[in-house]
Enzyme design. Sequence first.
Site, PDB file in Angstrom:
ATOM      1  CB  CYS A  75      -6.932   7.143  21.228  1.00 26.49           C
ATOM      2  SG  CYS A  75      -7.840   8.594  21.840  1.00 26.49           S
ATOM      3  CB  CYS A 107      -3.516  11.259  23.197  1.00 21.73           C
ATOM      4  SG  CYS A 107      -4.559   9.782  23.137  1.00 21.73           S
ATOM      5  CG  HIS A 123      11.323   3.908  27.565  1.00 20.81           C
ATOM      6  ND1 HIS A 123      11.962   3.536  28.717  1.00 20.81           N
ATOM      7  CD2 HIS A 123      11.478   5.239  27.461  1.00 20.81           C
ATOM      8  CE1 HIS A 123      12.474   4.608  29.300  1.00 20.81           C
ATOM      9  NE2 HIS A 123      12.198   5.653  28.551  1.00 20.81           N
ATOM     10  CD  GLU A 124      15.930   7.293  25.749  1.00 17.77           C
ATOM     11  OE1 GLU A 124      15.660   8.247  26.467  1.00 17.77           O
ATOM     12  OE2 GLU A 124      17.096   7.063  25.377  1.00 17.77           O
ATOM     13  CB  CYS A 160      15.456   6.389  29.603  1.00 17.44           C
ATOM     14  SG  CYS A 160      14.469   7.801  30.080  1.00 17.44           S
ATOM     15  CG  HIS A 161      17.488   9.400  34.762  1.00 17.15           C
ATOM     16  ND1 HIS A 161      18.233  10.137  33.882  1.00 17.15           N
ATOM     17  CD2 HIS A 161      18.218   9.285  35.896  1.00 17.15           C
ATOM     18  CE1 HIS A 161      19.382  10.468  34.459  1.00 17.15           C
ATOM     19  NE2 HIS A 161      19.398   9.963  35.675  1.00 17.15           N
ATOM     20  CB  THR A 162      11.647   6.497  32.507  1.00 14.05           C
ATOM     21  OG1 THR A 162      11.658   7.913  32.320  1.00 14.05           O
ATOM     22  CG2 THR A 162      10.240   6.059  32.827  1.00 14.05           C
ATOM     23  CB  CYS A 164      12.294   8.368  25.623  1.00 13.48           C
ATOM     24  SG  CYS A 164      11.782   8.804  27.291  1.00 13.48           S
ATOM     25  CB  CYS A 184      -7.638  12.818  20.085  1.00 11.01           C
ATOM     26  SG  CYS A 184      -6.094  11.975  20.510  1.00 11.01           S
ATOM     27  NE  ARG A 239      18.809   8.528  27.240  1.00  6.89           N
ATOM     28  CZ  ARG A 239      18.433   9.383  28.208  1.00  6.89           C
ATOM     29  NH1 ARG A 239      19.319   9.814  29.090  1.00  6.89           N
ATOM     30  NH2 ARG A 239      17.186   9.797  28.299  1.00  6.89           N
ATOM     31  NE  ARG A 283      -6.159   3.249  19.393  1.00  6.36           N
ATOM     32  CZ  ARG A 283      -6.800   3.686  18.316  1.00  6.36           C
ATOM     33  NH1 ARG A 283      -6.159   3.846  17.184  1.00  6.36           N
ATOM     34  NH2 ARG A 283      -8.075   3.946  18.384  1.00  6.36           N
ATOM     35  CB  CYS A 290      -9.189  10.730  24.309  1.00  2.00           C
ATOM     36  SG  CYS A 290      -7.809  11.830  23.917  1.00  2.00           S
TER      37      CYS A 290
HETATM   38 ZN   LIG Z   1      12.725   7.638  28.709  1.00  2.00          ZN
HETATM   39 ZN   LIG Z   2      -6.587  10.568  22.306  1.00  2.00          ZN
END
Ligand SMILES: [Zn+2]
Ligand SMILES: [Zn+2]
Length: 361
Positions: free
Chosen positions: A93, A107, A63-64, A42-44, A162, A99, A356, A111, A96
């Site tokens: 969570c 959120c 992360h994907e 991913c670009h991130t 993602c 939430c 991708r 977590r 918060c």
């Molecule tokens: Zn991503």
């Molecule tokens: Zn939350």
Amino acid sequence: MANAVKGVIAGAKGAPVQVETILVPDPGPGEVLVRIQACGVCHTDLHYREGAITNDFPFLLGHEASGIVEKVGPNVTNVAPGDFVILAWRAPCGTCRSCLRGRPWYCFASRNAQQKMTRQDGTPLAAAIGIGAFAELALVAAGQAVKVNPAARPEAAGLVGCGIMAGLGAAINTAGVSRGDSVAVIGCGGVGNAAIAGAKLAGAHTIIGVDVDDRKLEWAKQFGATHTINSRHTDPVQAIRDLTGGNGVNVAIEAVGKPETYRQAFYARDHAGTVVLVGVPSPEMKIELPLLEVFGRGGVLRSSWYGDCLPTRDFPMYIDLYLQGRLDLERFVSETITLDKVEEAFHKMERGEVLRSVVVF
Ligand SMILES: [Zn+2]
Ligand SMILES: [Zn+2]
């Protein structure tokens, strides 16, 4: 016990990423260890490598991802070993202020695993978006592991974690596209094309893809664009108006993250229409608009974070729609690669050659 596995590390700002042996702890309370089957580039991930997100090098990228639950720690009840899961970087969570107001997709205390993955010498690794899945094993908070139908192909399923979710959600959750709407999507990479697929799924009547690259516009048609505009040759605002009876679109989705494309989205929408910014700008960017136009055009200017998704609600649903043949996730997988080809995949992504690249294990 810590597990020694291969992982992709960004060690210093701008330096090429490298495969190293890393240590991934066994899950503690509320944590899950996942054997990764596929993880999209991913670009991130590239933004982390460039130091554009934080300066907490070294990073464990990726992360994907999708995979199989290997072990669960104490007090984990949502998944069990053997479950097929997609990893989410939003795990609400429940306590918060957002939430508690019933808006878990905003959120503020999402977590992550408490224990750190480390280099062999014990140096802690900062996991990309709290995941770190360019590795054979990933340790996440239980809420980040979302169980979906195991009939899905891992390469396609992981992408829902993602970029594809960001695009689908920008159209469906943030913009609220519905039957009969006209929609323009500016920027037809992975996220933009997912927004086009989302607009189609939601019943949009006219879907206009805008990009400067004919190859991306061809992809846009395959995902459901009814019209395409190459904005290198044509003024996209005028072209969008021409395609909508002179009025502009009900929804304009900006999937680039630049002032000039945001301005196009702003002016290409009909009165009282909606603009959604899902492209991620860089810190120095600024935009100037006549305040009278902001007032006079009315409507809604929104940003979409991760498609305003609720992973436990949205991931299983989109996987089912894909298995029913109603959402073509396979088409987003341009190529499958091995773990040592991530750096090369960044270059292909920068040249716009792929939607991708997906690492398979
Ligand atoms: Zn991503
Ligand atoms: Zn939350």
